[in-house]
Design an enzyme around this catalytic site. Structure first.
Site, PDB file in Angstrom:
ATOM      1  N   TYR A   1       0.826  -1.198   0.000  1.00 21.33           N
ATOM      2  CA  TYR A   1       0.000   0.000   0.000  1.00 21.33           C
ATOM      3  C   TYR A   1       0.867   1.259   0.000  1.00 21.33           C
ATOM      4  O   TYR A   1       1.917   1.310   0.642  1.00 21.33           O
ATOM      5  CB  TYR A   1      -0.904   0.030   1.234  1.00 21.33           C
ATOM      6  CG  TYR A   1      -1.941  -1.068   1.256  1.00 21.33           C
ATOM      7  CD1 TYR A   1      -3.193  -0.881   0.683  1.00 21.33           C
ATOM      8  CD2 TYR A   1      -1.667  -2.294   1.866  1.00 21.33           C
ATOM      9  CE1 TYR A   1      -4.153  -1.879   0.707  1.00 21.33           C
ATOM     10  CE2 TYR A   1      -2.620  -3.304   1.885  1.00 21.33           C
ATOM     11  CZ  TYR A   1      -3.855  -3.083   1.304  1.00 21.33           C
ATOM     12  OH  TYR A   1      -4.804  -4.081   1.329  1.00 21.33           O
TER      13      TYR A   1
ATOM     14  N   ARG B   1      -0.368   4.753   0.854  1.00 21.59           N
ATOM     15  CA  ARG B   1      -1.533   5.541   1.248  1.00 21.59           C
ATOM     16  C   ARG B   1      -1.242   6.531   2.367  1.00 21.59           C
ATOM     17  O   ARG B   1      -2.077   7.361   2.693  1.00 21.59           O
ATOM     18  CB  ARG B   1      -2.664   4.595   1.661  1.00 21.59           C
ATOM     19  CG  ARG B   1      -2.413   3.902   2.982  1.00 21.59           C
ATOM     20  CD  ARG B   1      -3.288   2.679   3.216  1.00 21.59           C
ATOM     21  NE  ARG B   1      -4.684   2.848   2.939  1.00 21.59           N
ATOM     22  CZ  ARG B   1      -5.578   1.836   2.975  1.00 21.59           C
ATOM     23  NH1 ARG B   1      -5.149   0.608   3.273  1.00 21.59           N
ATOM     24  NH2 ARG B   1      -6.845   2.046   2.724  1.00 21.59           N
TER      25      ARG B   1
ATOM     26  N   ARG C   1      -6.600  -4.355   9.636  1.00 22.87           N
ATOM     27  CA  ARG C   1      -5.362  -4.057   8.926  1.00 22.87           C
ATOM     28  C   ARG C   1      -4.319  -3.654   9.973  1.00 22.87           C
ATOM     29  O   ARG C   1      -4.093  -2.476  10.220  1.00 22.87           O
ATOM     30  CB  ARG C   1      -5.559  -2.932   7.906  1.00 22.87           C
ATOM     31  CG  ARG C   1      -6.564  -3.214   6.805  1.00 22.87           C
ATOM     32  CD  ARG C   1      -6.084  -4.301   5.846  1.00 22.87           C
ATOM     33  NE  ARG C   1      -6.973  -4.440   4.707  1.00 22.87           N
ATOM     34  CZ  ARG C   1      -8.064  -5.194   4.671  1.00 22.87           C
ATOM     35  NH1 ARG C   1      -8.418  -5.887   5.756  1.00 22.87           N
ATOM     36  NH2 ARG C   1      -8.802  -5.270   3.584  1.00 22.87           N
TER      37      ARG C   1
ATOM     38  N   LEU D   1     -17.408 -17.388   7.608  1.00 25.60           N
ATOM     39  CA  LEU D   1     -16.612 -18.604   7.782  1.00 25.60           C
ATOM     40  C   LEU D   1     -15.942 -19.064   6.499  1.00 25.60           C
ATOM     41  O   LEU D   1     -15.532 -20.218   6.387  1.00 25.60           O
ATOM     42  CB  LEU D   1     -17.508 -19.730   8.323  1.00 25.60           C
ATOM     43  CG  LEU D   1     -18.288 -19.423   9.598  1.00 25.60           C
ATOM     44  CD1 LEU D   1     -19.226 -20.575   9.930  1.00 25.60           C
ATOM     45  CD2 LEU D   1     -17.353 -19.134  10.761  1.00 25.60           C
ATOM     46  N   GLY D   2     -15.832 -18.194   5.514  1.00 29.56           N
ATOM     47  CA  GLY D   2     -15.207 -18.567   4.251  1.00 29.56           C
ATOM     48  C   GLY D   2     -16.047 -19.590   3.502  1.00 29.56           C
ATOM     49  O   GLY D   2     -17.266 -19.436   3.362  1.00 29.56           O
TER      50      GLY D   2
ATOM     51  N   GLY E   1     -19.438 -20.884   4.819  1.00 29.39           N
ATOM     52  CA  GLY E   1     -20.645 -20.070   4.886  1.00 29.39           C
ATOM     53  C   GLY E   1     -20.588 -19.030   5.980  1.00 29.39           C
ATOM     54  O   GLY E   1     -19.597 -18.313   6.124  1.00 29.39           O
TER      55      GLY E   1
ATOM     56  N   GLY F   1     -15.251 -10.831   1.403  1.00 28.19           N
ATOM     57  CA  GLY F   1     -15.984 -10.322   2.558  1.00 28.19           C
ATOM     58  C   GLY F   1     -16.866  -9.140   2.215  1.00 28.19           C
ATOM     59  O   GLY F   1     -18.001  -9.025   2.710  1.00 28.19           O
ATOM     60  N   ASP F   2     -16.354  -8.253   1.362  1.00 29.24           N
ATOM     61  CA  ASP F   2     -17.153  -7.112   0.916  1.00 29.24           C
ATOM     62  C   ASP F   2     -18.314  -7.575   0.051  1.00 29.24           C
ATOM     63  O   ASP F   2     -19.405  -6.993   0.080  1.00 29.24           O
ATOM     64  CB  ASP F   2     -16.287  -6.121   0.137  1.00 29.24           C
ATOM     65  CG  ASP F   2     -15.100  -5.628   0.955  1.00 29.24           C
ATOM     66  OD1 ASP F   2     -15.251  -5.473   2.177  1.00 29.24           O
ATOM     67  OD2 ASP F   2     -14.031  -5.402   0.362  1.00 29.24           O
TER      68      ASP F   2
ATOM     69  N   ASP G   1     -11.068  -6.657  -7.337  1.00 31.01           N
ATOM     70  CA  ASP G   1     -11.688  -6.765  -6.015  1.00 31.01           C
ATOM     71  C   ASP G   1     -13.205  -6.802  -6.092  1.00 31.01           C
ATOM     72  O   ASP G   1     -13.863  -7.393  -5.232  1.00 31.01           O
ATOM     73  CB  ASP G   1     -11.266  -5.578  -5.137  1.00 31.01           C
ATOM     74  CG  ASP G   1      -9.809  -5.667  -4.721  1.00 31.01           C
ATOM     75  OD1 ASP G   1      -9.109  -6.576  -5.203  1.00 31.01           O
ATOM     76  OD2 ASP G   1      -9.376  -4.821  -3.923  1.00 31.01           O
TER      77      ASP G   1
END
Length: 318
Positions: A105, A107, A170, A231-232, A235, A263-264, A300
């Site tokens: 990154y 930023r 993060r 939980l990936g 589920g 996740g998003d 993404d």
């Protein structure tokens, strides 16, 4: 004005197209607009809902690129400020065939980190039904944290708006692990819905039992009414304040291209499911579906579907 509102730092992403080569050796890259909150705003817009994104960009080619990408995705940009005083953040990411890609990154000191608090007072909340925030934006600067807290207070004072929070840990952005955990949990306690990943929940609560993790947030917050632990591939685990528990299975994926954005994608599915009047279980199932679609695409948010694409995927994967 908008059903969905979020605040964050969008980044220009330079993703390597050279599989399994380090960023040192890679020579070919594709440019995307990225960022957790940006991903969700694009996903919600793609599924037919009005959105507004709050941020600050530099007056530079990357800032113009991000703004153009948001506009083309139908995301509202009424609350995006551009400044010549600071630059737009960006990141570089490897492409890997297995495991998580290495990401760097750039930023620190970006335009978003210098967000003007006066932007918050100008926001129209009249039609907002969901306000989504994450633990990333508050971590980039004290100004960003104060802006987030100010907006949370404004939204909480508006009846009928649900606050959803994804920790999106993060550690490199925080002064210490202890400060990260304390601040993230304080932000989570102010949300109606908390959406951690399983490993995030373990770090934030210090617990390993799913029921106890959910109860941690209920015990510390009078506002939180729902905890969903992602939980990936397995589920999601769902627990309501009244004690009701659901385990909603995930979708089988044959080939993973990039795990970033899953996740998003889940958050996108859950929020739009609620906006579309689905049951809690079906909203979570939609979240699982979009998370599965996300990891089958390089960008993404490139894998986030339209409503027709989503229905087709869920029907074919039933």
């Amino acid at each position: 004005m908008s059903e969905f509102l979020t605040i964050g730092e969008p980044l220009a992403l330079f993703a390597s197209t050279d599989t399994d080569q380090s960023l040192v050796d890679a020579t070919h890259f594709q440019k995307f607009a990225a960022g957790a909150e940006l991903n969700v705003s694009i996903g919600v817009s793609r599924l037919g809902h009005q959105t507004q994104y709050i941020t600050r960009l530099g007056q530079d080619p990357l800032g113009d690129f991000i703004k153009k990408q948001l506009q083309s995705a139908g995301v509202g940009i009424s609350y995006i400020d551009q400044t010549s005083a600071y630059w737009t953040g960006f990141q570089m990411k490897e492409r890997v065939s297995q495991g998580d890609p290495q990401t760097h990154y750039f930023r620190s000191g970006s335009a978003a980190a210098h967000i003007d608090s006066s932007q918050i007072t100008k926001i129209d909340l009249n039609d907002v039904k969901f306000f989504h925030y994450t633990g990333i934006f508050p971590a980039i600067s004290q100004q960003a944290l104060l802006a987030t807290q100010s907006l949370i207070s404004r939204v909480q004072a508006k009846r009928g708006v649900k606050l959803t929070f994804d920790p999106n840990l993060r550690p490199s952005l925080w002064p210490s692990k202890e400060i990260m955990i304390e601040t993230i949990n304080q932000l989570a306690f102010q949300a109606d819905v908390v959406l951690p990943g399983i490993h995030e929940a373990e770090q934030l609560t210090g617990l390993s039992d799913l029921n106890q993790m959910a109860d941690f947030y209920f015990d510390h917050s009078q506002r939180t009414e729902l905890v969903i632990i992602k939980l990936g591939a397995k589920g999601a685990f769902v627990k309501e304040r009244n004690g009701n528990v659901l385990h909603v299975n995930g979708y089988k994926v044959n080939q993973i291209v990039d795990t970033v954005g899953a996740g998003d994608g889940f958050t996108t599915g859950f929020i739009t499911g609620c906006l579309d009047g689905l049951s809690l279980e079906e909203a979570v199932r939609r979240g699982n579906a979009i998370g599965a679609l996300a990891i089958q695409s390089a960008g993404d948010n490139d894998g986030y579907p339209t409503i027709d694409e989503l229905r087709q995927y869920q029907k074919s994967s039933a």
